[in-house]
Design a protein around this motif. Structure first.
Motif, PDB file in Angstrom:
ATOM      1  N   PHE A 226       3.767   3.451 -16.766  1.00 19.62           N
ATOM      2  CA  PHE A 226       2.733   4.295 -16.168  1.00 19.62           C
ATOM      3  C   PHE A 226       1.508   3.411 -15.967  1.00 19.62           C
ATOM      4  O   PHE A 226       0.926   2.926 -16.935  1.00 19.62           O
ATOM      5  CB  PHE A 226       2.375   5.466 -17.080  1.00 19.62           C
ATOM      6  N   TYR A 227       1.135   3.213 -14.723  1.00 19.86           N
ATOM      7  CA  TYR A 227       0.055   2.283 -14.405  1.00 19.86           C
ATOM      8  C   TYR A 227      -1.091   3.011 -13.707  1.00 19.86           C
ATOM      9  O   TYR A 227      -0.909   3.564 -12.626  1.00 19.86           O
ATOM     10  CB  TYR A 227       0.571   1.141 -13.521  1.00 19.86           C
ATOM     11  N   LYS A 228      -2.251   3.026 -14.366  1.00 18.28           N
ATOM     12  CA  LYS A 228      -3.440   3.681 -13.809  1.00 18.28           C
ATOM     13  C   LYS A 228      -4.048   2.788 -12.731  1.00 18.28           C
ATOM     14  O   LYS A 228      -4.193   1.583 -12.916  1.00 18.28           O
ATOM     15  CB  LYS A 228      -4.447   3.930 -14.923  1.00 18.28           C
ATOM     16  N   ILE A 229      -4.406   3.414 -11.605  1.00 17.00           N
ATOM     17  CA  ILE A 229      -4.948   2.666 -10.474  1.00 17.00           C
ATOM     18  C   ILE A 229      -5.990   3.530  -9.768  1.00 17.00           C
ATOM     19  O   ILE A 229      -5.876   4.757  -9.755  1.00 17.00           O
ATOM     20  CB  ILE A 229      -3.809   2.246  -9.517  1.00 17.00           C
ATOM     21  N   ARG A 230      -6.966   2.891  -9.181  1.00 18.27           N
ATOM     22  CA  ARG A 230      -8.011   3.594  -8.418  1.00 18.27           C
ATOM     23  C   ARG A 230      -7.753   3.379  -6.930  1.00 18.27           C
ATOM     24  O   ARG A 230      -7.489   2.267  -6.489  1.00 18.27           O
ATOM     25  CB  ARG A 230      -9.384   3.059  -8.793  1.00 18.27           C
ATOM     26  N   SER A 231      -7.856   4.454  -6.166  1.00 22.20           N
ATOM     27  CA  SER A 231      -7.608   4.395  -4.729  1.00 22.20           C
ATOM     28  C   SER A 231      -8.800   3.799  -3.994  1.00 22.20           C
ATOM     29  O   SER A 231      -9.863   3.564  -4.575  1.00 22.20           O
ATOM     30  CB  SER A 231      -7.314   5.791  -4.186  1.00 22.20           C
ATOM     31  N   VAL A 232      -8.621   3.606  -2.701  1.00 22.90           N
ATOM     32  CA  VAL A 232      -9.694   3.109  -1.846  1.00 22.90           C
ATOM     33  C   VAL A 232     -10.905   4.048  -1.905  1.00 22.90           C
ATOM     34  O   VAL A 232     -12.045   3.600  -1.905  1.00 22.90           O
ATOM     35  CB  VAL A 232      -9.186   2.940  -0.391  1.00 22.90           C
TER      36      VAL A 232
ATOM     37  N   GLU B 198       0.825  -1.202   0.000  1.00 23.53           N
ATOM     38  CA  GLU B 198       0.000   0.000   0.000  1.00 23.53           C
ATOM     39  C   GLU B 198       0.861   1.255   0.000  1.00 23.53           C
ATOM     40  O   GLU B 198       1.947   1.281   0.569  1.00 23.53           O
ATOM     41  CB  GLU B 198      -0.921   0.029   1.213  1.00 23.53           C
ATOM     42  N   ILE B 199       0.329   2.273  -0.640  1.00 23.01           N
ATOM     43  CA  ILE B 199       0.897   3.615  -0.585  1.00 23.01           C
ATOM     44  C   ILE B 199      -0.145   4.484   0.121  1.00 23.01           C
ATOM     45  O   ILE B 199      -1.296   4.538  -0.309  1.00 23.01           O
ATOM     46  CB  ILE B 199       1.183   4.175  -1.989  1.00 23.01           C
ATOM     47  N   ILE B 200       0.265   5.138   1.177  1.00 20.08           N
ATOM     48  CA  ILE B 200      -0.623   6.013   1.933  1.00 20.08           C
ATOM     49  C   ILE B 200      -0.546   7.419   1.338  1.00 20.08           C
ATOM     50  O   ILE B 200       0.546   7.978   1.201  1.00 20.08           O
ATOM     51  CB  ILE B 200      -0.238   6.055   3.430  1.00 20.08           C
ATOM     52  N   LEU B 201      -1.706   7.979   1.004  1.00 18.80           N
ATOM     53  CA  LEU B 201      -1.787   9.327   0.446  1.00 18.80           C
ATOM     54  C   LEU B 201      -2.718  10.157   1.331  1.00 18.80           C
ATOM     55  O   LEU B 201      -3.884  10.334   1.021  1.00 18.80           O
ATOM     56  CB  LEU B 201      -2.337   9.288  -0.980  1.00 18.80           C
ATOM     57  N   GLY B 202      -2.213  10.613   2.447  1.00 18.99           N
ATOM     58  CA  GLY B 202      -3.042  11.366   3.384  1.00 18.99           C
ATOM     59  C   GLY B 202      -4.152  10.484   3.928  1.00 18.99           C
ATOM     60  O   GLY B 202      -3.889   9.473   4.570  1.00 18.99           O
TER      61      GLY B 202
ATOM     62  N   ILE C 251      10.766  -3.869  -9.444  1.00 16.69           N
ATOM     63  CA  ILE C 251      10.007  -2.668  -9.789  1.00 16.69           C
ATOM     64  C   ILE C 251      10.320  -1.591  -8.759  1.00 16.69           C
ATOM     65  O   ILE C 251      10.249  -1.838  -7.556  1.00 16.69           O
ATOM     66  CB  ILE C 251       8.492  -2.944  -9.787  1.00 16.69           C
ATOM     67  N   THR C 252      10.649  -0.401  -9.240  1.00 17.50           N
ATOM     68  CA  THR C 252      10.891   0.740  -8.367  1.00 17.50           C
ATOM     69  C   THR C 252       9.815   1.781  -8.647  1.00 17.50           C
ATOM     70  O   THR C 252       9.698   2.255  -9.777  1.00 17.50           O
ATOM     71  CB  THR C 252      12.286   1.341  -8.609  1.00 17.50           C
ATOM     72  N   ILE C 253       9.028   2.097  -7.637  1.00 20.08           N
ATOM     73  CA  ILE C 253       8.009   3.137  -7.765  1.00 20.08           C
ATOM     74  C   ILE C 253       8.700   4.483  -7.555  1.00 20.08           C
ATOM     75  O   ILE C 253       9.378   4.689  -6.552  1.00 20.08           O
ATOM     76  CB  ILE C 253       6.881   2.960  -6.719  1.00 20.08           C
ATOM     77  N   HIS C 254       8.524   5.399  -8.512  1.00 19.45           N
ATOM     78  CA  HIS C 254       9.159   6.712  -8.434  1.00 19.45           C
ATOM     79  C   HIS C 254       8.189   7.827  -8.041  1.00 19.45           C
ATOM     80  O   HIS C 254       8.566   8.724  -7.293  1.00 19.45           O
ATOM     81  CB  HIS C 254       9.827   7.056  -9.765  1.00 19.45           C
ATOM     82  N   MET C 255       6.951   7.761  -8.560  1.00 18.96           N
ATOM     83  CA  MET C 255       5.988   8.833  -8.298  1.00 18.96           C
ATOM     84  C   MET C 255       4.563   8.325  -8.360  1.00 18.96           C
ATOM     85  O   MET C 255       4.280   7.330  -9.008  1.00 18.96           O
ATOM     86  CB  MET C 255       6.090   9.936  -9.356  1.00 18.96           C
ATOM     87  N   VAL C 256       3.692   9.098  -7.712  1.00 24.41           N
ATOM     88  CA  VAL C 256       2.251   8.941  -7.872  1.00 24.41           C
ATOM     89  C   VAL C 256       1.768  10.251  -8.490  1.00 24.41           C
ATOM     90  O   VAL C 256       2.071  11.330  -7.988  1.00 24.41           O
ATOM     91  CB  VAL C 256       1.537   8.692  -6.529  1.00 24.41           C
ATOM     92  N   LEU C 257       1.027  10.142  -9.587  1.00 24.95           N
ATOM     93  CA  LEU C 257       0.540  11.300 -10.335  1.00 24.95           C
ATOM     94  C   LEU C 257      -0.977  11.292 -10.417  1.00 24.95           C
ATOM     95  O   LEU C 257      -1.595  10.226 -10.301  1.00 24.95           O
ATOM     96  CB  LEU C 257       1.092  11.277 -11.772  1.00 24.95           C
ATOM     97  N   THR C 258      -1.566  12.455 -10.650  1.00 26.20           N
ATOM     98  CA  THR C 258      -2.979  12.526 -11.000  1.00 26.20           C
ATOM     99  C   THR C 258      -3.056  12.950 -12.456  1.00 26.20           C
ATOM    100  O   THR C 258      -2.106  13.488 -13.013  1.00 26.20           O
ATOM    101  CB  THR C 258      -3.755  13.560 -10.163  1.00 26.20           C
ATOM    102  N   PHE C 259      -4.207  12.725 -13.050  1.00 29.12           N
ATOM    103  CA  PHE C 259      -4.379  13.108 -14.452  1.00 29.12           C
ATOM    104  C   PHE C 259      -5.690  13.827 -14.670  1.00 29.12           C
ATOM    105  O   PHE C 259      -6.524  13.894 -13.808  1.00 29.12           O
ATOM    106  CB  PHE C 259      -4.279  11.899 -15.378  1.00 29.12           C
TER     107      PHE C 259
ATOM    108  N   ILE D 286      -1.287  -1.561  -4.320  1.00 30.90           N
ATOM    109  CA  ILE D 286      -0.505  -1.867  -5.516  1.00 30.90           C
ATOM    110  C   ILE D 286      -0.401  -3.374  -5.684  1.00 30.90           C
ATOM    111  O   ILE D 286       0.081  -4.067  -4.791  1.00 30.90           O
ATOM    112  CB  ILE D 286       0.923  -1.273  -5.413  1.00 30.90           C
ATOM    113  N   GLU D 287      -0.840  -3.878  -6.828  1.00 35.15           N
ATOM    114  CA  GLU D 287      -0.684  -5.284  -7.180  1.00 35.15           C
ATOM    115  C   GLU D 287       0.426  -5.361  -8.231  1.00 35.15           C
ATOM    116  O   GLU D 287       0.216  -5.049  -9.398  1.00 35.15           O
ATOM    117  CB  GLU D 287      -1.987  -5.859  -7.713  1.00 35.15           C
ATOM    118  N   PHE D 288       1.607  -5.774  -7.802  1.00 32.88           N
ATOM    119  CA  PHE D 288       2.785  -5.701  -8.658  1.00 32.88           C
ATOM    120  C   PHE D 288       2.724  -6.610  -9.875  1.00 32.88           C
ATOM    121  O   PHE D 288       3.272  -6.278 -10.919  1.00 32.88           O
ATOM    122  CB  PHE D 288       4.045  -5.974  -7.832  1.00 32.88           C
ATOM    123  N   ASN D 289       2.051  -7.739  -9.788  1.00 31.58           N
ATOM    124  CA  ASN D 289       1.963  -8.620 -10.956  1.00 31.58           C
ATOM    125  C   ASN D 289       1.214  -7.947 -12.099  1.00 31.58           C
ATOM    126  O   ASN D 289       1.514  -8.194 -13.263  1.00 31.58           O
ATOM    127  CB  ASN D 289       1.309  -9.955 -10.584  1.00 31.58           C
TER     128      ASN D 289
END
Length: 111
Positions: free
Chosen positions: A76-82, A24-28, A103-111, A34-37
């Motif tokens: 770049f992998y699109k994902i939906r948060s909780v 998991e990545i905590i964003l506030g 896999i190295t995660i570098h950033m979380v972005l919005t679009f 994150i499902e790495f597969n």
């Protein structure tokens, strides 16, 4: 587009032979599971963002032959948060040997 969270070079690394398959990545008050597969499965397409790959590369100032900061292939992998917010995970994928990925995660972005 906006950078929501940036990780230091070795802060968020996943090895598919050693680590749990999800993290998991905590964003506030929100978080991402994150499902790495799924990220590994999208590596040859550059992620799952379809025709927006070049747009994300341009936003981050990456060129045609750029690699991710970790030296891996850009993903770049699109994902939906909780809380159902859409984000994009910018990561680098290194195939260390057959079916061994780091896999190295570098950033979380919005679009």
């Amino acid at each position: 587009m906006k950078i929501i969270k940036q990780f230091s070079p070795n802060e968020f690394v996943f090895d598919n032979l050693k680590d749990k398959k999800t993290r998991e990545i905590i964003l506030g008050e929100d978080n991402l599971k994150i499902e790495f597969n799924k990220i590994i499965d999208s590596q040859f397409l550059g992620g799952n963002i379809e025709n927006k790959y070049d747009e994300y590369k341009d936003f981050l100032g990456l060129g045609i032959y750029s690699k991710a900061p970790c030296g891996g292939f850009i993903n770049f992998y699109k994902i939906r948060s909780v809380k159902k917010t859409n984000y994009v995970i910018y990561s680098g994928i290194n195939e260390v040997s057959n079916s061994h990925y780091v896999i190295t995660i570098h950033m979380v972005l919005t679009f």
